[in-house]
Every structure is written in C-alpha cells, then in structure tokens.
Design a protein around this motif. Structure first.
Motif, PDB file in Angstrom:
ATOM      1  N   PRO A 167     -14.687  -6.887  17.259  1.00  8.42           N
ATOM      2  CA  PRO A 167     -15.235  -8.290  17.301  1.00  8.42           C
ATOM      3  C   PRO A 167     -16.299  -8.484  16.327  1.00  8.42           C
ATOM      4  O   PRO A 167     -17.020  -7.908  15.930  1.00  8.42           O
ATOM      5  CB  PRO A 167     -15.476  -8.234  18.607  1.00  8.42           C
ATOM      6  N   THR A 168     -16.485  -9.971  16.246  1.00  6.94           N
ATOM      7  CA  THR A 168     -17.765 -10.311  15.288  1.00  6.94           C
ATOM      8  C   THR A 168     -18.752  -9.675  15.797  1.00  6.94           C
ATOM      9  O   THR A 168     -19.106 -10.089  17.074  1.00  6.94           O
ATOM     10  CB  THR A 168     -17.776 -11.656  14.870  1.00  6.94           C
ATOM     11  N   PRO A 169     -19.670  -9.159  15.164  1.00  6.96           N
ATOM     12  CA  PRO A 169     -20.961  -8.387  15.791  1.00  6.96           C
ATOM     13  C   PRO A 169     -21.826  -9.734  16.174  1.00  6.96           C
ATOM     14  O   PRO A 169     -21.826 -10.767  15.589  1.00  6.96           O
ATOM     15  CB  PRO A 169     -21.408  -7.700  14.732  1.00  6.96           C
ATOM     16  N   VAL A 170     -22.728  -9.613  17.256  1.00  6.56           N
ATOM     17  CA  VAL A 170     -23.839 -10.507  17.359  1.00  6.56           C
ATOM     18  C   VAL A 170     -24.697 -10.516  16.006  1.00  6.56           C
ATOM     19  O   VAL A 170     -25.164  -9.463  15.583  1.00  6.56           O
ATOM     20  CB  VAL A 170     -24.724  -9.729  18.378  1.00  6.56           C
TER      21      VAL A 170
ATOM     22  N   SER B   9     -19.140  -1.040   2.995  1.00  2.93           N
ATOM     23  CA  SER B   9     -19.383  -1.255   4.272  1.00  2.93           C
ATOM     24  C   SER B   9     -18.473  -0.321   5.276  1.00  2.93           C
ATOM     25  O   SER B   9     -18.210  -0.849   6.280  1.00  2.93           O
ATOM     26  CB  SER B   9     -19.101  -2.773   4.504  1.00  2.93           C
ATOM     27  N   THR B  10     -18.156   0.650   4.548  1.00  3.53           N
ATOM     28  CA  THR B  10     -17.486   1.582   5.560  1.00  3.53           C
ATOM     29  C   THR B  10     -18.190   1.956   6.686  1.00  3.53           C
ATOM     30  O   THR B  10     -17.612   2.267   7.802  1.00  3.53           O
ATOM     31  CB  THR B  10     -17.126   2.557   4.685  1.00  3.53           C
TER      32      THR B  10
ATOM     33  N   ALA C 108     -23.677  -2.967   5.899  1.00  9.26           N
ATOM     34  CA  ALA C 108     -22.912  -2.405   7.224  1.00  9.26           C
ATOM     35  C   ALA C 108     -22.545  -3.652   7.752  1.00  9.26           C
ATOM     36  O   ALA C 108     -23.187  -4.606   7.991  1.00  9.26           O
ATOM     37  CB  ALA C 108     -23.872  -1.496   8.008  1.00  9.26           C
ATOM     38  N   LYS C 109     -21.545  -3.301   8.487  1.00  9.72           N
ATOM     39  CA  LYS C 109     -20.844  -4.699   9.320  1.00  9.72           C
ATOM     40  C   LYS C 109     -21.274  -4.693  10.726  1.00  9.72           C
ATOM     41  O   LYS C 109     -21.300  -6.048  11.203  1.00  9.72           O
ATOM     42  CB  LYS C 109     -19.273  -4.451   9.439  1.00  9.72           C
TER      43      LYS C 109
END
Lengths: 326, 473
Positions: free
Chosen positions: B34-37, B122-123, B352-353
């Motif tokens: 899910p899209t991170p905060v 961004s792994t 980082a994601k």
C-alpha cells in the motif's frame, strides 16, 4: 488521335506483337517485385531499429563515458577529458597490463584443453554413432558441467580447492600425498581456475564438434575405409580437414567466451592472491562497480571490446581463406 | 475407449492450463504494497507513548498505520543481525510491518550497497551503514538524513556512545543509527594457554612467543588471521601503528600516504610472519567465516580481529570451545597499543519506497531493549549503547577470565586513532593494501616490493581524488 505505344520503338510485325505482350506482362511483375521488396524492408525496419537501439546505442554511450572521469560518488564528475583515461591505462596502469597477461595465460590454458577434450570425445562418439544408446548416455552425462549454473559450478570447485573441506584432499591424504594449498599460491590458483573452466566448457566443444562431424558427408570416409585407412589416418587426413570450418567456429566461440570468465573468478579467488588471477574484465568490474569509477572502467571495457572484435575478425578471416583454398 | 489427442487439441488444452495457472497465481499473489504514509503526514497520534529513556521493559508500542507494509533490509552476517532476524516476528506483531531481511557476506555487502546506492535504487528500504563507506555515501546525498524523524519522535541520542554517532554526521545531520561499536580485540583459547602456563600476550613479542609454544600442527594451529583484501585492513593497522607508522602522515591534515616507511615494513613483516609461521590459513586467503570456524572447531588458538565477529565462537550451539575462550586487548607494539575501531549502523537509502516504515524498523533495531537482548540472548557484545555496556547483565555474561568486555570496548575507543579510516577514499586504499598483503603472503613479492607498489598506487588514488600531497612520498 495518337496511338498508345506509338512512341515506343517496338519491333513491328508478329515479333513485335509478341514482344509487346511480354513487355506488357513484365512491367507489372517488376513493379510488383519492387513493392514486395519495399514491404519486406518496411517489416524489417522496426526490428532493426530496436536491435540498433539496444546494441549500438549502449556501446556508443559506453565509448562516450570512457572519455570522462565519471565517479558515481562524485556529483559533477561527468565531464569530457578526452583520451586521459586511455593514456593512463596504457602507460601508467600496471594492474591493467597484469590483467591482460593473466587473461592471456588463462585463455591459452583453457581453450586448447577444452577443444582437445571436446574433440576427442566428439570423434569417439562419431565413430561409434551407430551405437545410439552409447551416444545418448555420453551426451546426457557430459552435458552436465555446461548446464549447471556457473555460480554453482564455481562454488563446487571452490570447495574442492579448499583443503580443509575438500574430498580431493581427503583422498590424497589416504594415499599419503601432501596437502596442496591451491588458492594460496599464485600459479596454482590460476591453474585451479583453468581446471574449473575446462571442466565447465569442454561439453560445449564436444557438442558442437559432434554436430559438425555428423554433418560431414559419408562418402570420403567410406572411400578411405575401403582403401584400408586406419582409424587414426581416417581422423587425421579425412575428418579433421573437413571439420576445419566447424573447428574454427568453435575456437572463435571459446576464445571470445574465455575473455568473459567471471563467476569462477568472483567465487573462487576474487582475483587473488594479490592480482594473480585478476583478468581484465574482473579488473574493469572492480574499478567500475566496486569503486565507482565508471568512466575509467568504461575505458578498460572499450579496449577489451575492440580487442575482442579484432580477434574475432582475425579468426573469421582464416575460415574464409581456408574455405577459399578448399 | 482412449481418444488420441491431435496436436492441435494438445496445444489448445496446454494453453488453457497455462493461462489458468497464470490467472490463479495472479489472484493468489500478495496484495501490492500500500502507498506508504507520506513523510509530512500528521505526527504520531498523541496516545502513543513517546520513546522513553534507556531500558524500557517492553517494546515501544508503535501505531499501526503501516499494517501490511513490507520493507526489504540488507545486512551482513553478524551475531547482531542473526539476533534481529530471530526477533523480527515481534517487530511485525508490534508494528504490522513485515521485514524481508537479506543477509549476505561482508564483501558482498560492500558491493551490493555500493551498487544500490550509486544507481539510486529503491529495492531496499534500509541497509547497513558501513563505517568506511559512510563519508563516501553521505557526500553525494545517497542517504536519507534522519534528523527530522529523530525530532518528530523525540528520540534521545545520549545513550549512544558519541564515537558511534559522529562518523554518521554530514553537514551536521545524522544519517544513521549505530548498532555495533566495532573494535579490534584478541580472542584466545584460555584453556590452552593455561595448560602451557602462559599469560595472555601483551605485546607483539609476547604474541610470537606464545604462538611458538602452543603451535602444534596439524591438530592445533596457534594463530588465525583474516587476510581477505577487504577485511585485512582492519587488523593490520594495529601492527602498523604499533610500530609507529600510519596509513597517512597526519590524517586528516596531511593525507600523504606513508605505506612503505621503515615502520610500515617492520610492522608488515611482523604481521605476515605470524600468519606464515603459525596460522592455519597458511598462504590461503581467509575470510571471516573461515576464521570463526577455525577457532570454534578448536583448530586454532588466537585471533586478533573485530569483536563483532567473535560471536559464533562464544555461542555454545555453534562452537566447541564457547566456554574455553577469553578476550583481551590487542597486543601493543614498541610505539604503543592501537586498537582499531569502527561502527556500523542502519540507514535509509535516498530512494527507498517505505521510508517511514524503515525508520520504525531502525528505531526498533537500535533500541536499548533490542541491543541489550542481542547482547544477553545473542552473542553481540559490541553494542553501541552505554546503558547496555554498563548493565549488570552484560557484566555477568561478558566477563571472561576476569575481564569485562565492556571495559575492553571503552579502552579501545579511548586508545584508537582512526582518522585515516573515515576518508571517502579509504575503501579503495584499504583494498589495495589488502591485495598487497595478499601478494606478500602468497610469496609473489617481498614485503618491501609489495609495500612500494602499494604506496605508489595509493599515492595515485589520493592524487586522483584531489588531495595535495607533501613530499617525500
């Protein structure tokens, strides 16, 4: 009222009548051929474009990068410095020249032995090819080194070359032979890599040469046999000369491939001890991906690229000469 | 009645089967992350307790806006990391964050982190912040500064040893939280020395003498050393500085390399002599696992290297000699005792994601509770928090032969002079030195020739990096 075709100098009379009919039929056919050619070209162009994009463009980018001192960790280092990388490589970099020497040693060790073992097995199989079972079994067993993932093969050999855990050492111990520290000795370490490489790729030679032998015409062989030639004479004077084109192709493949040895070096010796087993592509990898000097590493790779290209052309030329003579 | 399949029928059914499988697998695939905060989201709800000062009894409760998030973390195989790996389920339960922890060997970590960061990948959401690479990574901005997170969560930093925080500061901002206060120490088989009536060696000369007496090949080798080119530059300077030399003339002011001075030559001769005469490795390049195994299986007696990798030797599950070893300060040379120190931490790559989730992980992993448990339940003695080092439990577990390892760490931090280690060029310099030592050990070059070559190359490296060097070099 102008007659159609009156301006054309057709022969008159009956001959002219037939000529006109043929010419009338030929013009649309020629036009159709041109259309067909255009159509084929149009279909090929997208594929060629993609191929060019994917192969030529990265090479051009590589060459462009080799003219810069680009260091990934240094923003702003992407600037043009001309041939400075090359000058430094060719005049000051002892490690580069050492890596070339290591590569030469490695290739001269591995390629001849791979070809020799592969050729011997291929010849044996060919002369026994009426025994289908034998051929199948041989092929299935001997293809194993080639199809194992290179890293797995490298790990296997690393274990074999580590005295403390190697079964070879155990057997040698039982026979009363002294322990050999393969990976701690510069020459033995190189030999170790060569052995692993030969083991890994002789099946390639064997398969290609066997296929080449199978494709040769039977008549010369039969004729020679009838004339009373021994097996050795058969091989030397009939099979091998006919096999030369295939041999050259296999040689080319193996030489170019031997310049790409990476997994074995990476897993077994990491270029060590010292720089004894560091071939040029591993050196380029160290410079580029370990230390981040992409620009300098590109210069090394460009030199390798053109060297390999020249070598390939040289070998291919020989095939054409041989073909011409034959 | 058997119906013979025509080829067309066969292909048709195979196609259906393949398609069906793909659809089924796609349906079973885990939900996409899910899209991170977003980082500028409203701060942590007031009901969550602020992170308390040292030694909370239970894990800090973390609100669960991250439920369902998965983060990927890259670290190397060390006792601390193995403990974190075991404790991960607790973290997942407390925070809802699933952690995929990838554990690789040290040389592989060096390369993989470098490649990841330099390519802006961004792994990974969190990676080890390597001491010798820190400057090199912070300079181009490849690492996310953590100050905003620290301020937002009011995370107190005074429990961390100051020497473990300063290497991760760039332009005043902190870029990582430390988990290992690495220092070189000497681990040795106390029972073997006792049996021979010997005391733990205090100087290099002592070390040679002791090795001479306990060396009984091929069953027992007196010594073992890590000679892998990217690792040997940690113990080797103990000798270099112990004989009065240094990597550079006067770091950080004068960065002229001094690797072939008479002191350097003498030091290297001593260092290599021990390896060639008494080490189980002989001329073979040994890495961390090889050394650990040699001692843990009772085949080698003395190892001078990083405290953080001694762990498996002290683990009864992995070692035959867990209760027979003791640890002491590294031996001193004529010019003094110079343990080497380093510190590694956890950082968040720039691209980082899931940075917020990664931060939660870093906070948890470097918390006093986890560090303490990694020391007491695991074998991670080189912790970075003072509260843990001075605790009773630590003293109880890590007092070997009357010596508290916590004291050894403090002493090492006091004596160390590692200004040479923190320059961005050091990884390359260190590797070159390591390769030179490899040449000496394998007999390819004499000590003088190898060091002359190393000096020449390191001068090149420093010049190309833009340093002004002062003659003579």
């Amino acid at each position: 009222m102008a007659e159609p075709g009156k301006n054309l100098t057709w022969p008159s009379g009956a001959e002219g009548e037939t000529g006109l009919a043929v010419a009338a039929a030929r013009a649309p056919v020629a036009e159709w051929e041109a259309t067909r050619r255009r159509f084929y070209t149009a279909l090929l162009v997208p594929g060629l474009l993609v191929l060019t994009l994917v192969t030529i463009v990265p090479v051009l980018y590589l060459i462009a990068t080799s003219f810069t001192p680009w260091d990934l960790s240094r923003p702003g280092s992407l600037q043009f410095i001309g041939l400075r990388n090359y000058v430094r490589l060719l005049t000051e970099d002892r490690r580069f020249w050492n890596s070339i020497w290591v590569q030469v040693k490695l290739s001269s060790l591995t390629v001849p032995f791979q070809m020799a073992i592969g050729l011997s097995l291929a010849l044996y199989l060919h002369l026994q090819h009426h025994i289908r079972r034998l051929v199948e079994v041989f092929r299935n067993i001997f293809i194993i080194p080639m199809v194992i993932p290179p890293v797995v093969a490298a790990l296997m050999w690393r274990i074999l070359f580590t005295p403390e855990v190697s079964i070879v050492t155990y057997i040698m111990g039982l026979l009363g032979l002294p322990q050999v520290r393969w990976l701690g000795h510069p020459t033995l370490a190189l030999l170790a890599i060569a052995i692993a490489d030969i083991w890994q790729f002789f099946p390639f030679c064997m398969l290609l040469l066997y296929a080449g032998l199978q494709a040769l015409p039977e008549e010369p062989m039969e004729a020679a046999r009838i004339d009373g030639a021994s097996t050795w004479q058969l091989i030397r004077h009939v099979l091998l000369p006919m096999l030369r084109p295939t041999l050259t192709v296999v040689l080319l493949f193996r030489v170019v491939d031997s310049i790409r040895t990476f997994p074995l070096i990476y897993v077994i010796t990491q270029g060590g001890p010292g720089f004894a087993t560091e071939p040029t592509n591993y050196y380029a990898y160290q410079q580029g991906l370990f230390h981040g000097y992409i620009g300098y590493s590109s210069a090394i790779v460009v030199i390798m690229f053109f060297f390999t290209l020249a070598l390939s052309l040289l070998i291919l030329r020989r095939v054409q000469w041989e073909g011409g003579e034959a | 009645m058997k119906k013979r399949l025509s080829r067309r029928e066969f292909l048709k059914w195979t196609g259906f089967a393949a398609g069906g499988t793909v659809l089924t697998l796609a349906g079973c695939a885990p939900a996409a992350t899910p899209t991170p905060v977003p980082p500028t989201a409203t701060p942590v709800p007031p009901t969550a307790a602020p992170t308390p000062t040292p030694v909370p009894p239970t894990a800090t409760p973390v609100p669960k806006p991250f439920a369902g998030t998965t983060i990927k973390v890259l670290m190397s195989d060390m006792p601390y990391v193995r403990f974190v790996e075991k404790a991960l389920p607790e973290f997942t339960e407390a925070s809802g964050i699933k952690v995929e922890l990838e554990i690789v060997s040290w040389p592989v970590l060096l390369q993989q982190t470098e490649i990841e960061l330099s390519a802006g990948g961004s792994t990974y959401d969190a990676m080890t912040m390597i001491f010798i690479k820190a400057q090199r990574w912070m300079r181009p901005g490849w690492v996310t500064p953590l100050d905003d997170y620290i301020a937002r969560d009011k995370l107190p930093l005074d429990d961390f040893l100051p020497a473990t925080l300063s290497p991760f500061k760039w332009e005043g901002k902190l870029h990582a939280l430390p988990w290992v206060a690495e220092s070189t120490q000497m681990i040795y088989r106390k029972d073997v020395l006792d049996q021979a009536g010997l005391k733990a060696p205090d100087t290099f000369a002592d070390l040679h003498a002791v090795c001479e007496k306990i060396h009984k090949p091929p069953e027992f080798y007196a010594y073992v050393a890590r000679t892998e080119p990217n690792g040997v530059h940690f113990p080797w300077p103990i000798w270099l500085q112990g004989y009065g030399g240094n990597i550079f003339r006067d770091p950080p002011n004068d960065m002229t390399p001094t690797l072939n001075t008479p002191e350097a030559i003498k030091a290297t001769e001593d260092f290599v002599d021990l390896i060639l005469k008494y080490s189980i490795a002989g001329t073979q390049i040994y890495d961390t696992p090889d050394c650990q195994t040699a001692i843990a299986q009772g085949k080698a007696g003395i190892w001078v290297d990083a405290l953080g990798i001694f762990g498996p030797i002290q683990d009864p599950a992995k070692s035959l000699v867990a209760d027979k070893v003791a640890i002491n300060l590294v031996p001193a040379g004529p010019a003094g005792r110079f343990p080497q120190i380093a510190t590694h931490g956890l950082q968040i790559p720039k691209n980082a994601k899931n940075k917020d989730a990664a931060w939660e992980f870093i906070k948890w992993a470097t918390s006093a509770e986890i560090l303490k448990r990694s020391a007491i339940e695991g074998t991670h003695s080189a912790v970075t928090r003072e509260s843990v080092l001075t605790s009773k439990e630590y003293a109880a577990k890590y007092t070997l032969a009357g010596v508290n390892v916590g004291d050894l760490i403090a002493e090492a931090l006091r004596l160390a002079k590692v200004a040479y280690r923190v320059v961005p060029e050091f990884p390359e310099v260190g590797q070159r030195i390591g390769q030179g030592i490899g040449e000496i050990i394998s007999g390819q070059k004499s000590v003088k020739d190898a060091l002359d070559a190393v000096q020449k190359d390191v001068v090149e490296i420093m010049k190309n990096a833009g340093y002004t060097l002062k003659e003579p070099y």
